[in-house]
Scaffold this motif. Structure first.
Motif: not given
Length: 214
Positions: A91-107
């Motif tokens: 579930f975390l792997w599938d939500n990489l884009e959301m994680q990147c947005q949360m930490f301000g990291v390019p997706y």
């Protein structure tokens, strides 16, 4: 006289925007290698593999927070190595884009894992074994290389610290149990490679870690 077995090749260096520790594990005879947690800088990782004369066969992940697999897709593309993760972190792997947005990291998209890691699974080189050590995330893994007395603990155990449990799927009681019942039962002379920051010695954490003691 018995021949001396050459030591496992091991190099750890920080990568990516959150300075995750990436580790190369290489078999000095077969020259097959694992990369653990390629959290960025794929060109650097490929350069270090080449410097050691190693062929990457598997990319293995302690867990699926973004800072531990940002370079996994590029590394797979460059080397053809397979991607490995515990299924409970899908579930975390599938939500990489959301994680990147949360930490301000390019997706950058990452393909799905090729294989799911299992508890007590033998790794493809270094005579290592995968240990399921949930708590920081549900699918957190540690990687134990008994002959080298080397433990790669990801974000489960740090030098005088433990992994945070306030992110998705984290659970403090589960983390404490993983450390006590899985990690602290290993060789106390083992070197512990942590997910961020310096190495430590397992016996020192068993006696001096302020959060979980043996």
């Amino acid at each position: 006289m018995s021949e001396t077995v050459p030591a496992l090749i091991r190099e750890t260096f920080p990568v990516g925007p959150l300075q995750c520790n990436c580790t190369l594990i290489g078999d000095p005879v077969s020259k097959r290698a694992l990369v653990v947690d390629p959290g960025g800088n794929p060109e650097l990782i490929v350069a270090r593999l080449r410097a050691h004369g190693l062929t990457l066969v598997a990319i293995i992940h302690t867990h699926a927070h973004l800072d531990h697999f940002l370079a996994s897709g590029e590394l797979k593309k460059a080397t053809g190595a397979t991607l490995h993760l515990h299924k409970e972190d899908r579930f975390l792997w599938d939500n990489l884009e959301m994680q990147c947005q949360m930490f301000g990291v390019p997706y950058a998209p990452v393909p799905a894992p090729d294989q799911w890691l299992a508890d007590d699974e033998a790794l493809s080189c270094g005579c290592g074994v995968a240990l399921h050590t949930p708590g920081h995330t549900p699918g957190s893994m540690s990687f134990w290389f008994p002959e080298a007395k080397l433990l790669i603990a990801g974000d489960t155990l740090f030098r005088r610290g433990i992994g945070r449990t306030d992110l998705w799927g984290g659970d403090y009681a589960t983390l404490e149990r993983s450390i006590r019942e899985r990690l602290y039962r290993l060789d106390e002379d083992a070197t512990v490679v942590t997910g961020h920051g310096p190495d430590t010695r397992l016996g020192d954490e068993m006696r001096e870690n302020p959060f979980v003691r043996a």
